[in-house]
Design a protein around this motif. Sequence first.
Motif, short mmCIF file in Angstrom:
data_model
loop_
_atom_site.label_atom_id
_atom_site.label_comp_id
_atom_site.label_asym_id
_atom_site.label_seq_id
_atom_site.Cartn_x
_atom_site.Cartn_y
_atom_site.Cartn_z
N UNK A 659 0.77 -1.11 -0.01
CA UNK A 659 0.44 -0.27 0.12
C UNK A 659 1.23 0.58 0.54
N UNK A 660 0.21 1.48 -0.66
CA UNK A 660 1.66 3.83 -1.12
C UNK A 660 0.75 4.96 -1.52
N UNK A 661 0.55 5.21 -0.29
CA UNK A 661 -0.60 6.51 0.07
C UNK A 661 0.45 7.87 -0.01
N UNK A 662 0.08 8.97 -0.67
CA UNK A 662 0.48 10.30 -0.15
C UNK A 662 -0.96 11.14 0.06
N UNK A 663 -0.50 11.99 1.43
CA UNK A 663 -1.73 12.97 1.56
C UNK A 663 -0.83 14.62 2.04
N UNK A 664 -1.80 15.31 1.61
CA UNK A 664 -1.89 16.37 1.87
C UNK A 664 -2.74 17.66 2.46
N UNK A 675 1.47 16.10 -8.19
CA UNK A 675 1.58 14.82 -9.80
C UNK A 675 2.50 14.09 -9.26
N UNK A 676 2.62 13.22 -9.11
CA UNK A 676 3.09 11.70 -8.55
C UNK A 676 3.70 10.94 -9.80
N UNK A 677 4.84 10.54 -9.61
CA UNK A 677 5.28 9.46 -10.31
C UNK A 677 5.83 8.16 -9.95
N UNK A 678 5.20 6.98 -9.95
CA UNK A 678 5.74 6.12 -9.09
C UNK A 678 6.31 4.62 -10.10
N UNK A 690 6.55 16.81 -6.83
CA UNK A 690 7.72 18.18 -6.83
C UNK A 690 6.36 19.03 -5.88
N UNK A 691 7.60 19.79 -4.98
CA UNK A 691 6.80 20.12 -3.38
C UNK A 691 7.24 20.96 -2.58
N UNK A 693 8.63 23.29 -3.88
CA UNK A 693 9.95 24.21 -4.94
C UNK A 693 11.16 22.77 -5.35
N UNK A 694 10.76 22.44 -4.77
CA UNK A 694 12.13 20.39 -4.04
C UNK A 694 11.10 19.81 -4.82
N UNK A 695 12.60 18.91 -5.54
CA UNK A 695 12.13 17.37 -6.05
C UNK A 695 12.42 16.52 -4.90
N UNK A 696 11.41 15.61 -4.89
CA UNK A 696 11.48 14.63 -3.87
C UNK A 696 11.65 13.52 -4.49
#
Length: 714
Positions: A659-664, A675-678, A690-691, A693-696
């Motif tokens: 399970x992979x989730x992103x929460x804001x 936008x996410x790339x997995x 991107x969040x 101004x940085x790339x994670x």
Amino acid sequence: MKRLFSILLSLLFVSTAAFAQLKANDYEWMNLLRNEHPRLFFNAEDISQLESNAMLFENQTFTGMQRRIARMEKRGIEIKNELKAGNSNMQYSFRASEAAILWVITKEKKYLDLTKLLLEKSIGYYEVRLNNNIAVSGQNFPIISLLCAYDWIYNDLTAEECASLGTRLYKATNDLAWHGKGVREKRQRENISDHKSSFSGSAALPWYVGLTFYGDGIDDEACKQMLRNGYDQHQKMTVHRAKMVGRSGGINSGTIAMGFDNYPMAEFNFIYTFRSATGIDLAPQMKYMMGYLHYFDWMRLPENREFGLGDSNHSNNKLPRRSVVYIREIANLMVASQPDKFNWFSSLLARYNEPNSRASSMPFMPLLHRYHFENDEAEVIADAPNRQSKRFANLGHIVMRSGLGDKDTYAVFLTERRDRSRQHYDLNHFVIYKNGYRALDSGTRPQLGQHTSHYYGRTVAHNCVTIYMPGEKLPKYWGKVSKNEESAPVPNDGGQRVNKGGKLLAYRESADYVYIASDATKCYHSDKADQVVREFVWIKPDIFVVYDRVVSDKPEYAKSWLYHTASEPVMTGKSEFMEVSQGGKSICRTILPKKAVVELIGGEGKQFWSDGKNWAIPEYKQGDPMYKRSRNTPSNSHPLVGQWRVEVSPKKAATNDHFLHIIQVGDESLRALPQTNCSDGRDAVKLQFEYAGKHYSLEFDKTQKSGCKIEVTK
């Protein structure tokens, strides 16, 4: 910053080495006991301090006592319903100590006469209860207060009064203090909490009874034994609590509303009375109490709220009102040995101040203060200012915060713990707060009802992962059936069966993130769970990434990822939802499983759904015997008990699931997640976005229990 720092009397200190010598020589401190009264909480040399406090720094406390005494006299003193539970007769024990200290300060004879009358009435009440084998009080505070009243007016009693009042009070309190196997049976409604619990019942009384009557000729040998027993029990308490706090801080319970409500009074009462009776200040040797404040500082949310972990009542998630009292007491006792903490103490008192916050289990205690903190203009000082996260190891709490303001982001993650006191079946659970509770701890603790045992304490009520194995019989959490319910087996929610243990695999913090990896496998039944590992990443300040690797014994054991909310979530895509409540908003996207089934469960009649049934909070109507006791219990529709949950499950059954989730989180203006790339490969899952101004780039290793590689670039 305007500050007022007042030292009213010089303290008598014994060095660490000297105190160690006292302990090594057993009860040598008894040679220092004062022969004269008063000696409980203050002695003759302290009276000028009481008078100064009453007129100046603690005038509010002093006048409050006078008003309470005046109201009591106007109503009249009447002992009634002696054998009934929860009656109001114990108030007279508290009023007796207040009348006595007013006599000491003012020398107005009316207070002396009133103290004698209250002693007479209260002792008679105690005798009736004891003769019927019923506990006098659920806590020892009023009993200690009555002993104080006698001690403080002892020098103004006639020999006949000492013989009559003293002997009767000694007999009653001696009876209360001595208990246990071979001594006497436990009484109805008796609190015998030992040194590992609140220590607020009869087990702590020998110290106070012995100190009150030792040397007065009533039974000096028994009093000597009580003093030694009381000292030993309090030493055990301090050793246990120091262990619970550990190096990082904490409290004696997994529920802050309990661990910081009455528990610390046992330390305060012992320190004050040992100092007043022997001249020795034990506070510098009990530095672990500073850990209470460190924990409290990190657990505080805006508006003096807390995360609601453990057995918290989720009516408003407010910190205990007495919290300010305890901060003030610890600051008062510790500042002499740690003067560099003065500004931090002032900051804590400024941030946690509440109306009527001087109310204490021992109402006279503020008059004993030797230090005073003017906090209305104190600057905000953070504990550990160079960090935005802190682990409290014994409790298993890792707390994260972007700052100390009302608009900041706060989160807590539950991992490896060493004590199960008031802890739920909730390893790897998390709570997120931003403009209100975004992902919350659901349910509540009614006085009665299977809601507690069948939902509230169970894994399904938390933001965890469940694995459903048909036929599993889960252990019962505490709680009793209400009169409107039929007793039912514990539901199979697919959750955990052990509420202690777990394993913290990794924890690190950088300027951009906090990373946690936690293994809860052993908290689940070994026949169904081969691996339950969660990796939790806080991308500062408002993004959370949650990656779970779950391996079941059989593919047909259904797995679910849970997220609890205060309001109804709204699906904004096949695998994305948002929730809005309390002036805030969260958006959550399911990235894995790629083919996921997302189900919204909740609304009226299904808020606490588990194993095919809604385990509702019992609600009582006015006139029902339980109505008054349940008035502080939130209703089934109250947002903070959780109204909905999101369940994410794989569409296809398998033994190994990810399970992979992103929460804001943010305010209501929050529009969209990044936008996410997995890429989901054989050995790793890689997530990029991107969040701010940085790339994670987060790469989770699928072959090991933990090992996320995190790269942050501009």
